[in-house]
Write an enzyme that holds these catalytic residues in place. Structure first.
Site, PDB file in Angstrom:
ATOM      1  N   THR A 324       0.826  -1.207   0.000  1.00 29.39           N
ATOM      2  CA  THR A 324       0.000   0.000   0.000  1.00 29.39           C
ATOM      3  C   THR A 324       0.859   1.254   0.000  1.00 29.39           C
ATOM      4  OG1 THR A 324      -0.153   0.237   2.406  1.00 29.39           O
ATOM      5  CG2 THR A 324      -1.706  -1.279   1.344  1.00 29.39           C
ATOM      6  N   CYS A 325       0.219   2.397  -0.167  1.00 26.13           N
ATOM      7  CA  CYS A 325       0.943   3.668  -0.203  1.00 26.13           C
ATOM      8  C   CYS A 325       1.202   4.222   1.192  1.00 26.13           C
ATOM      9  CB  CYS A 325       0.179   4.679  -1.043  1.00 26.13           C
ATOM     10  SG  CYS A 325      -1.446   5.086  -0.398  1.00 26.13           S
TER      11      CYS A 325
END
Length: 385
Positions: A324-325
């Site tokens: 994920t970011c």
């Protein structure tokens, strides 16, 4: 037409032929059956399964097939999951804080046992049939677990005395329950709780039909596998010592220890940075690896090449990020991975049947959703050099 999923030999075979670009959980029913039998043979009382650990239909149905027909449920959704695999399974509703609608659902589903840890929650249970058991849950400041459940649930011994008296006077079958905390490797925690239970019973002047010694049994995370039989023996000895010739029946509610070993998670290496010290996987703490964030790094980690062969390079501690970011999507530093690991390889995490599927999210579009059934969880039984 019934859809029967394919049965693969092992994770390596599936990974080499399917090359999934998403994390996969591999499930071996044979391992779950063996673990269930270990509890059924070794624990002297009733064995229930804590559905919260993994509510996948394949898990529940295989446990029923293995002879487990009692389940610890915490919500109407878990009750529905149990009823989806068995019309006759006994349900113990042991989440001690419930809404009015949840209580009504528990009654409708026929929950046979309920737990309570404060007077206001007992007041809510007035409509529960008097044929049911109500177990007073108490908590002690006992160490020995990875983390303690007593900070959220559990009456003090003094309050437990009063609650137990009320349960008996108001016509339910009185019982006691406790939980020593998750991943509890110290059998003395159960011993201390059992002796405290006897003191509560004596002070309340009430006979209890049963005592639920909770879950908390450890899964195999590091070093050698836990000696569950030693914990079972310690529980039996403590019950005999505390209660003498007329002990209550006992039951347990394993979740993690029951289901963990029957699943292996495979995550693919998306990127390697620097001199190999930083690795990016397609799963992380928002997915099936969330438990590693809380429980610490496991020692049993293997790297498999795209052709299914094990990487044999000397292990190197890595910094590992999820896909994920979010920069918080990071495992505890130092995950030991084979030094010859490459982008496109798969990292196998054995023993991740508990809470991986139950707690995965879809944050950023990532997470575990596929469960693949296999005959065996590891083709190569030797660890990395």
């Amino acid at each position: 037409m019934q859809n029967i999923p394919a049965l693969w030999r092992d994770p390596e075979t599936y990974l080499s032929r399917s090359a999934p670009d998403h994390p996969v959980l591999f499930f071996a029913p044979s391992v779950l059956h063996a673990t269930a039998q270990r509890f059924l043979d070794g624990f002297s009382g009733l064995v229930t399964y804590a559905v919260k650990a993994n509510a996948h239909p394949a898990v529940l149905s295989n446990l029923v097939a293995a002879g487990v027909n009692a389940f610890d449920v915490a919500s109407p959704a878990e009750m529905a999951a149990v009823r989806g695999v068995s019309d006759t399974a006994v349900m113990h509703y042991n989440n001690p804080v419930r809404s009015a609608k949840e209580i009504a659902a528990g009654i409708d589903y026929g929950a046979a046992s309920w737990s309570v840890d404060c007077a206001s929650e007992l007041d809510k249970l007035a409509a529960v049939p008097r044929s049911c058991e109500i177990a007073v849950r108490f908590a002690l400041p006992v160490s020995g677990a990875a983390y303690d459940f007593g900070s959220k649930f559990g009456a003090s011994p003094d309050d437990a005395v009063n609650l137990l008296r009320r349960v008996a006077v108001e016509g339910w079958t009185p019982s006691l329950c406790f939980h020593p905390g998750t991943q509890c490797e110290d059998a003395d925690a159960w011993v201390e709780y059992i002796h405290a239970a006897k003191e509560i019973v004596d002070r309340a002047g009430a006979h209890i039909a049963r005592m639920n010694v909770g879950g908390g049994f450890p899964a195999h995370r590091c070093g050698t596998a836990p000696d569950l039989e030693a914990q079972f023996a310690a529980i039996d000895a403590a019950v005999t010592h505390a209660f003498g010739a007329t002990p209550p029946a006992i039951l347990c509610e394993p979740g993690r220890a029951m289901v963990a070993e029957s699943f292996t998670l495979a995550a693919r290496i998306k990127g390697i940075r620097g001199a190999g010290e930083t690795v990016f996987l397609n799963d992380g703490i928002y997915g099936g690896l969330v438990d590693i964030r809380d429980m610490g790094l496991p020692e049993r980690v293997h790297v498999v090449a795209a052709d299914g062969a094990w990487r044999k390079g000397r292990t190197v501690p890595r910094v590992v990020f999820g896909p994920t970011c979010d920069s918080l999507d990071r495992l505890p530093d130092g995950l030991p991975l084979a030094g010859d690991a490459e982008v496109g390889d798969f990292v196998l995490f054995p023993g991740l049947g508990a809470y991986s599927l139950a707690m995965t999210t879809a944050f950023n579009g990532y997470g575990v959703s596929e469960v693949v059934t296999v005959l065996d969880l590891l083709r190569d039984k030797t660890s990395n050099a």
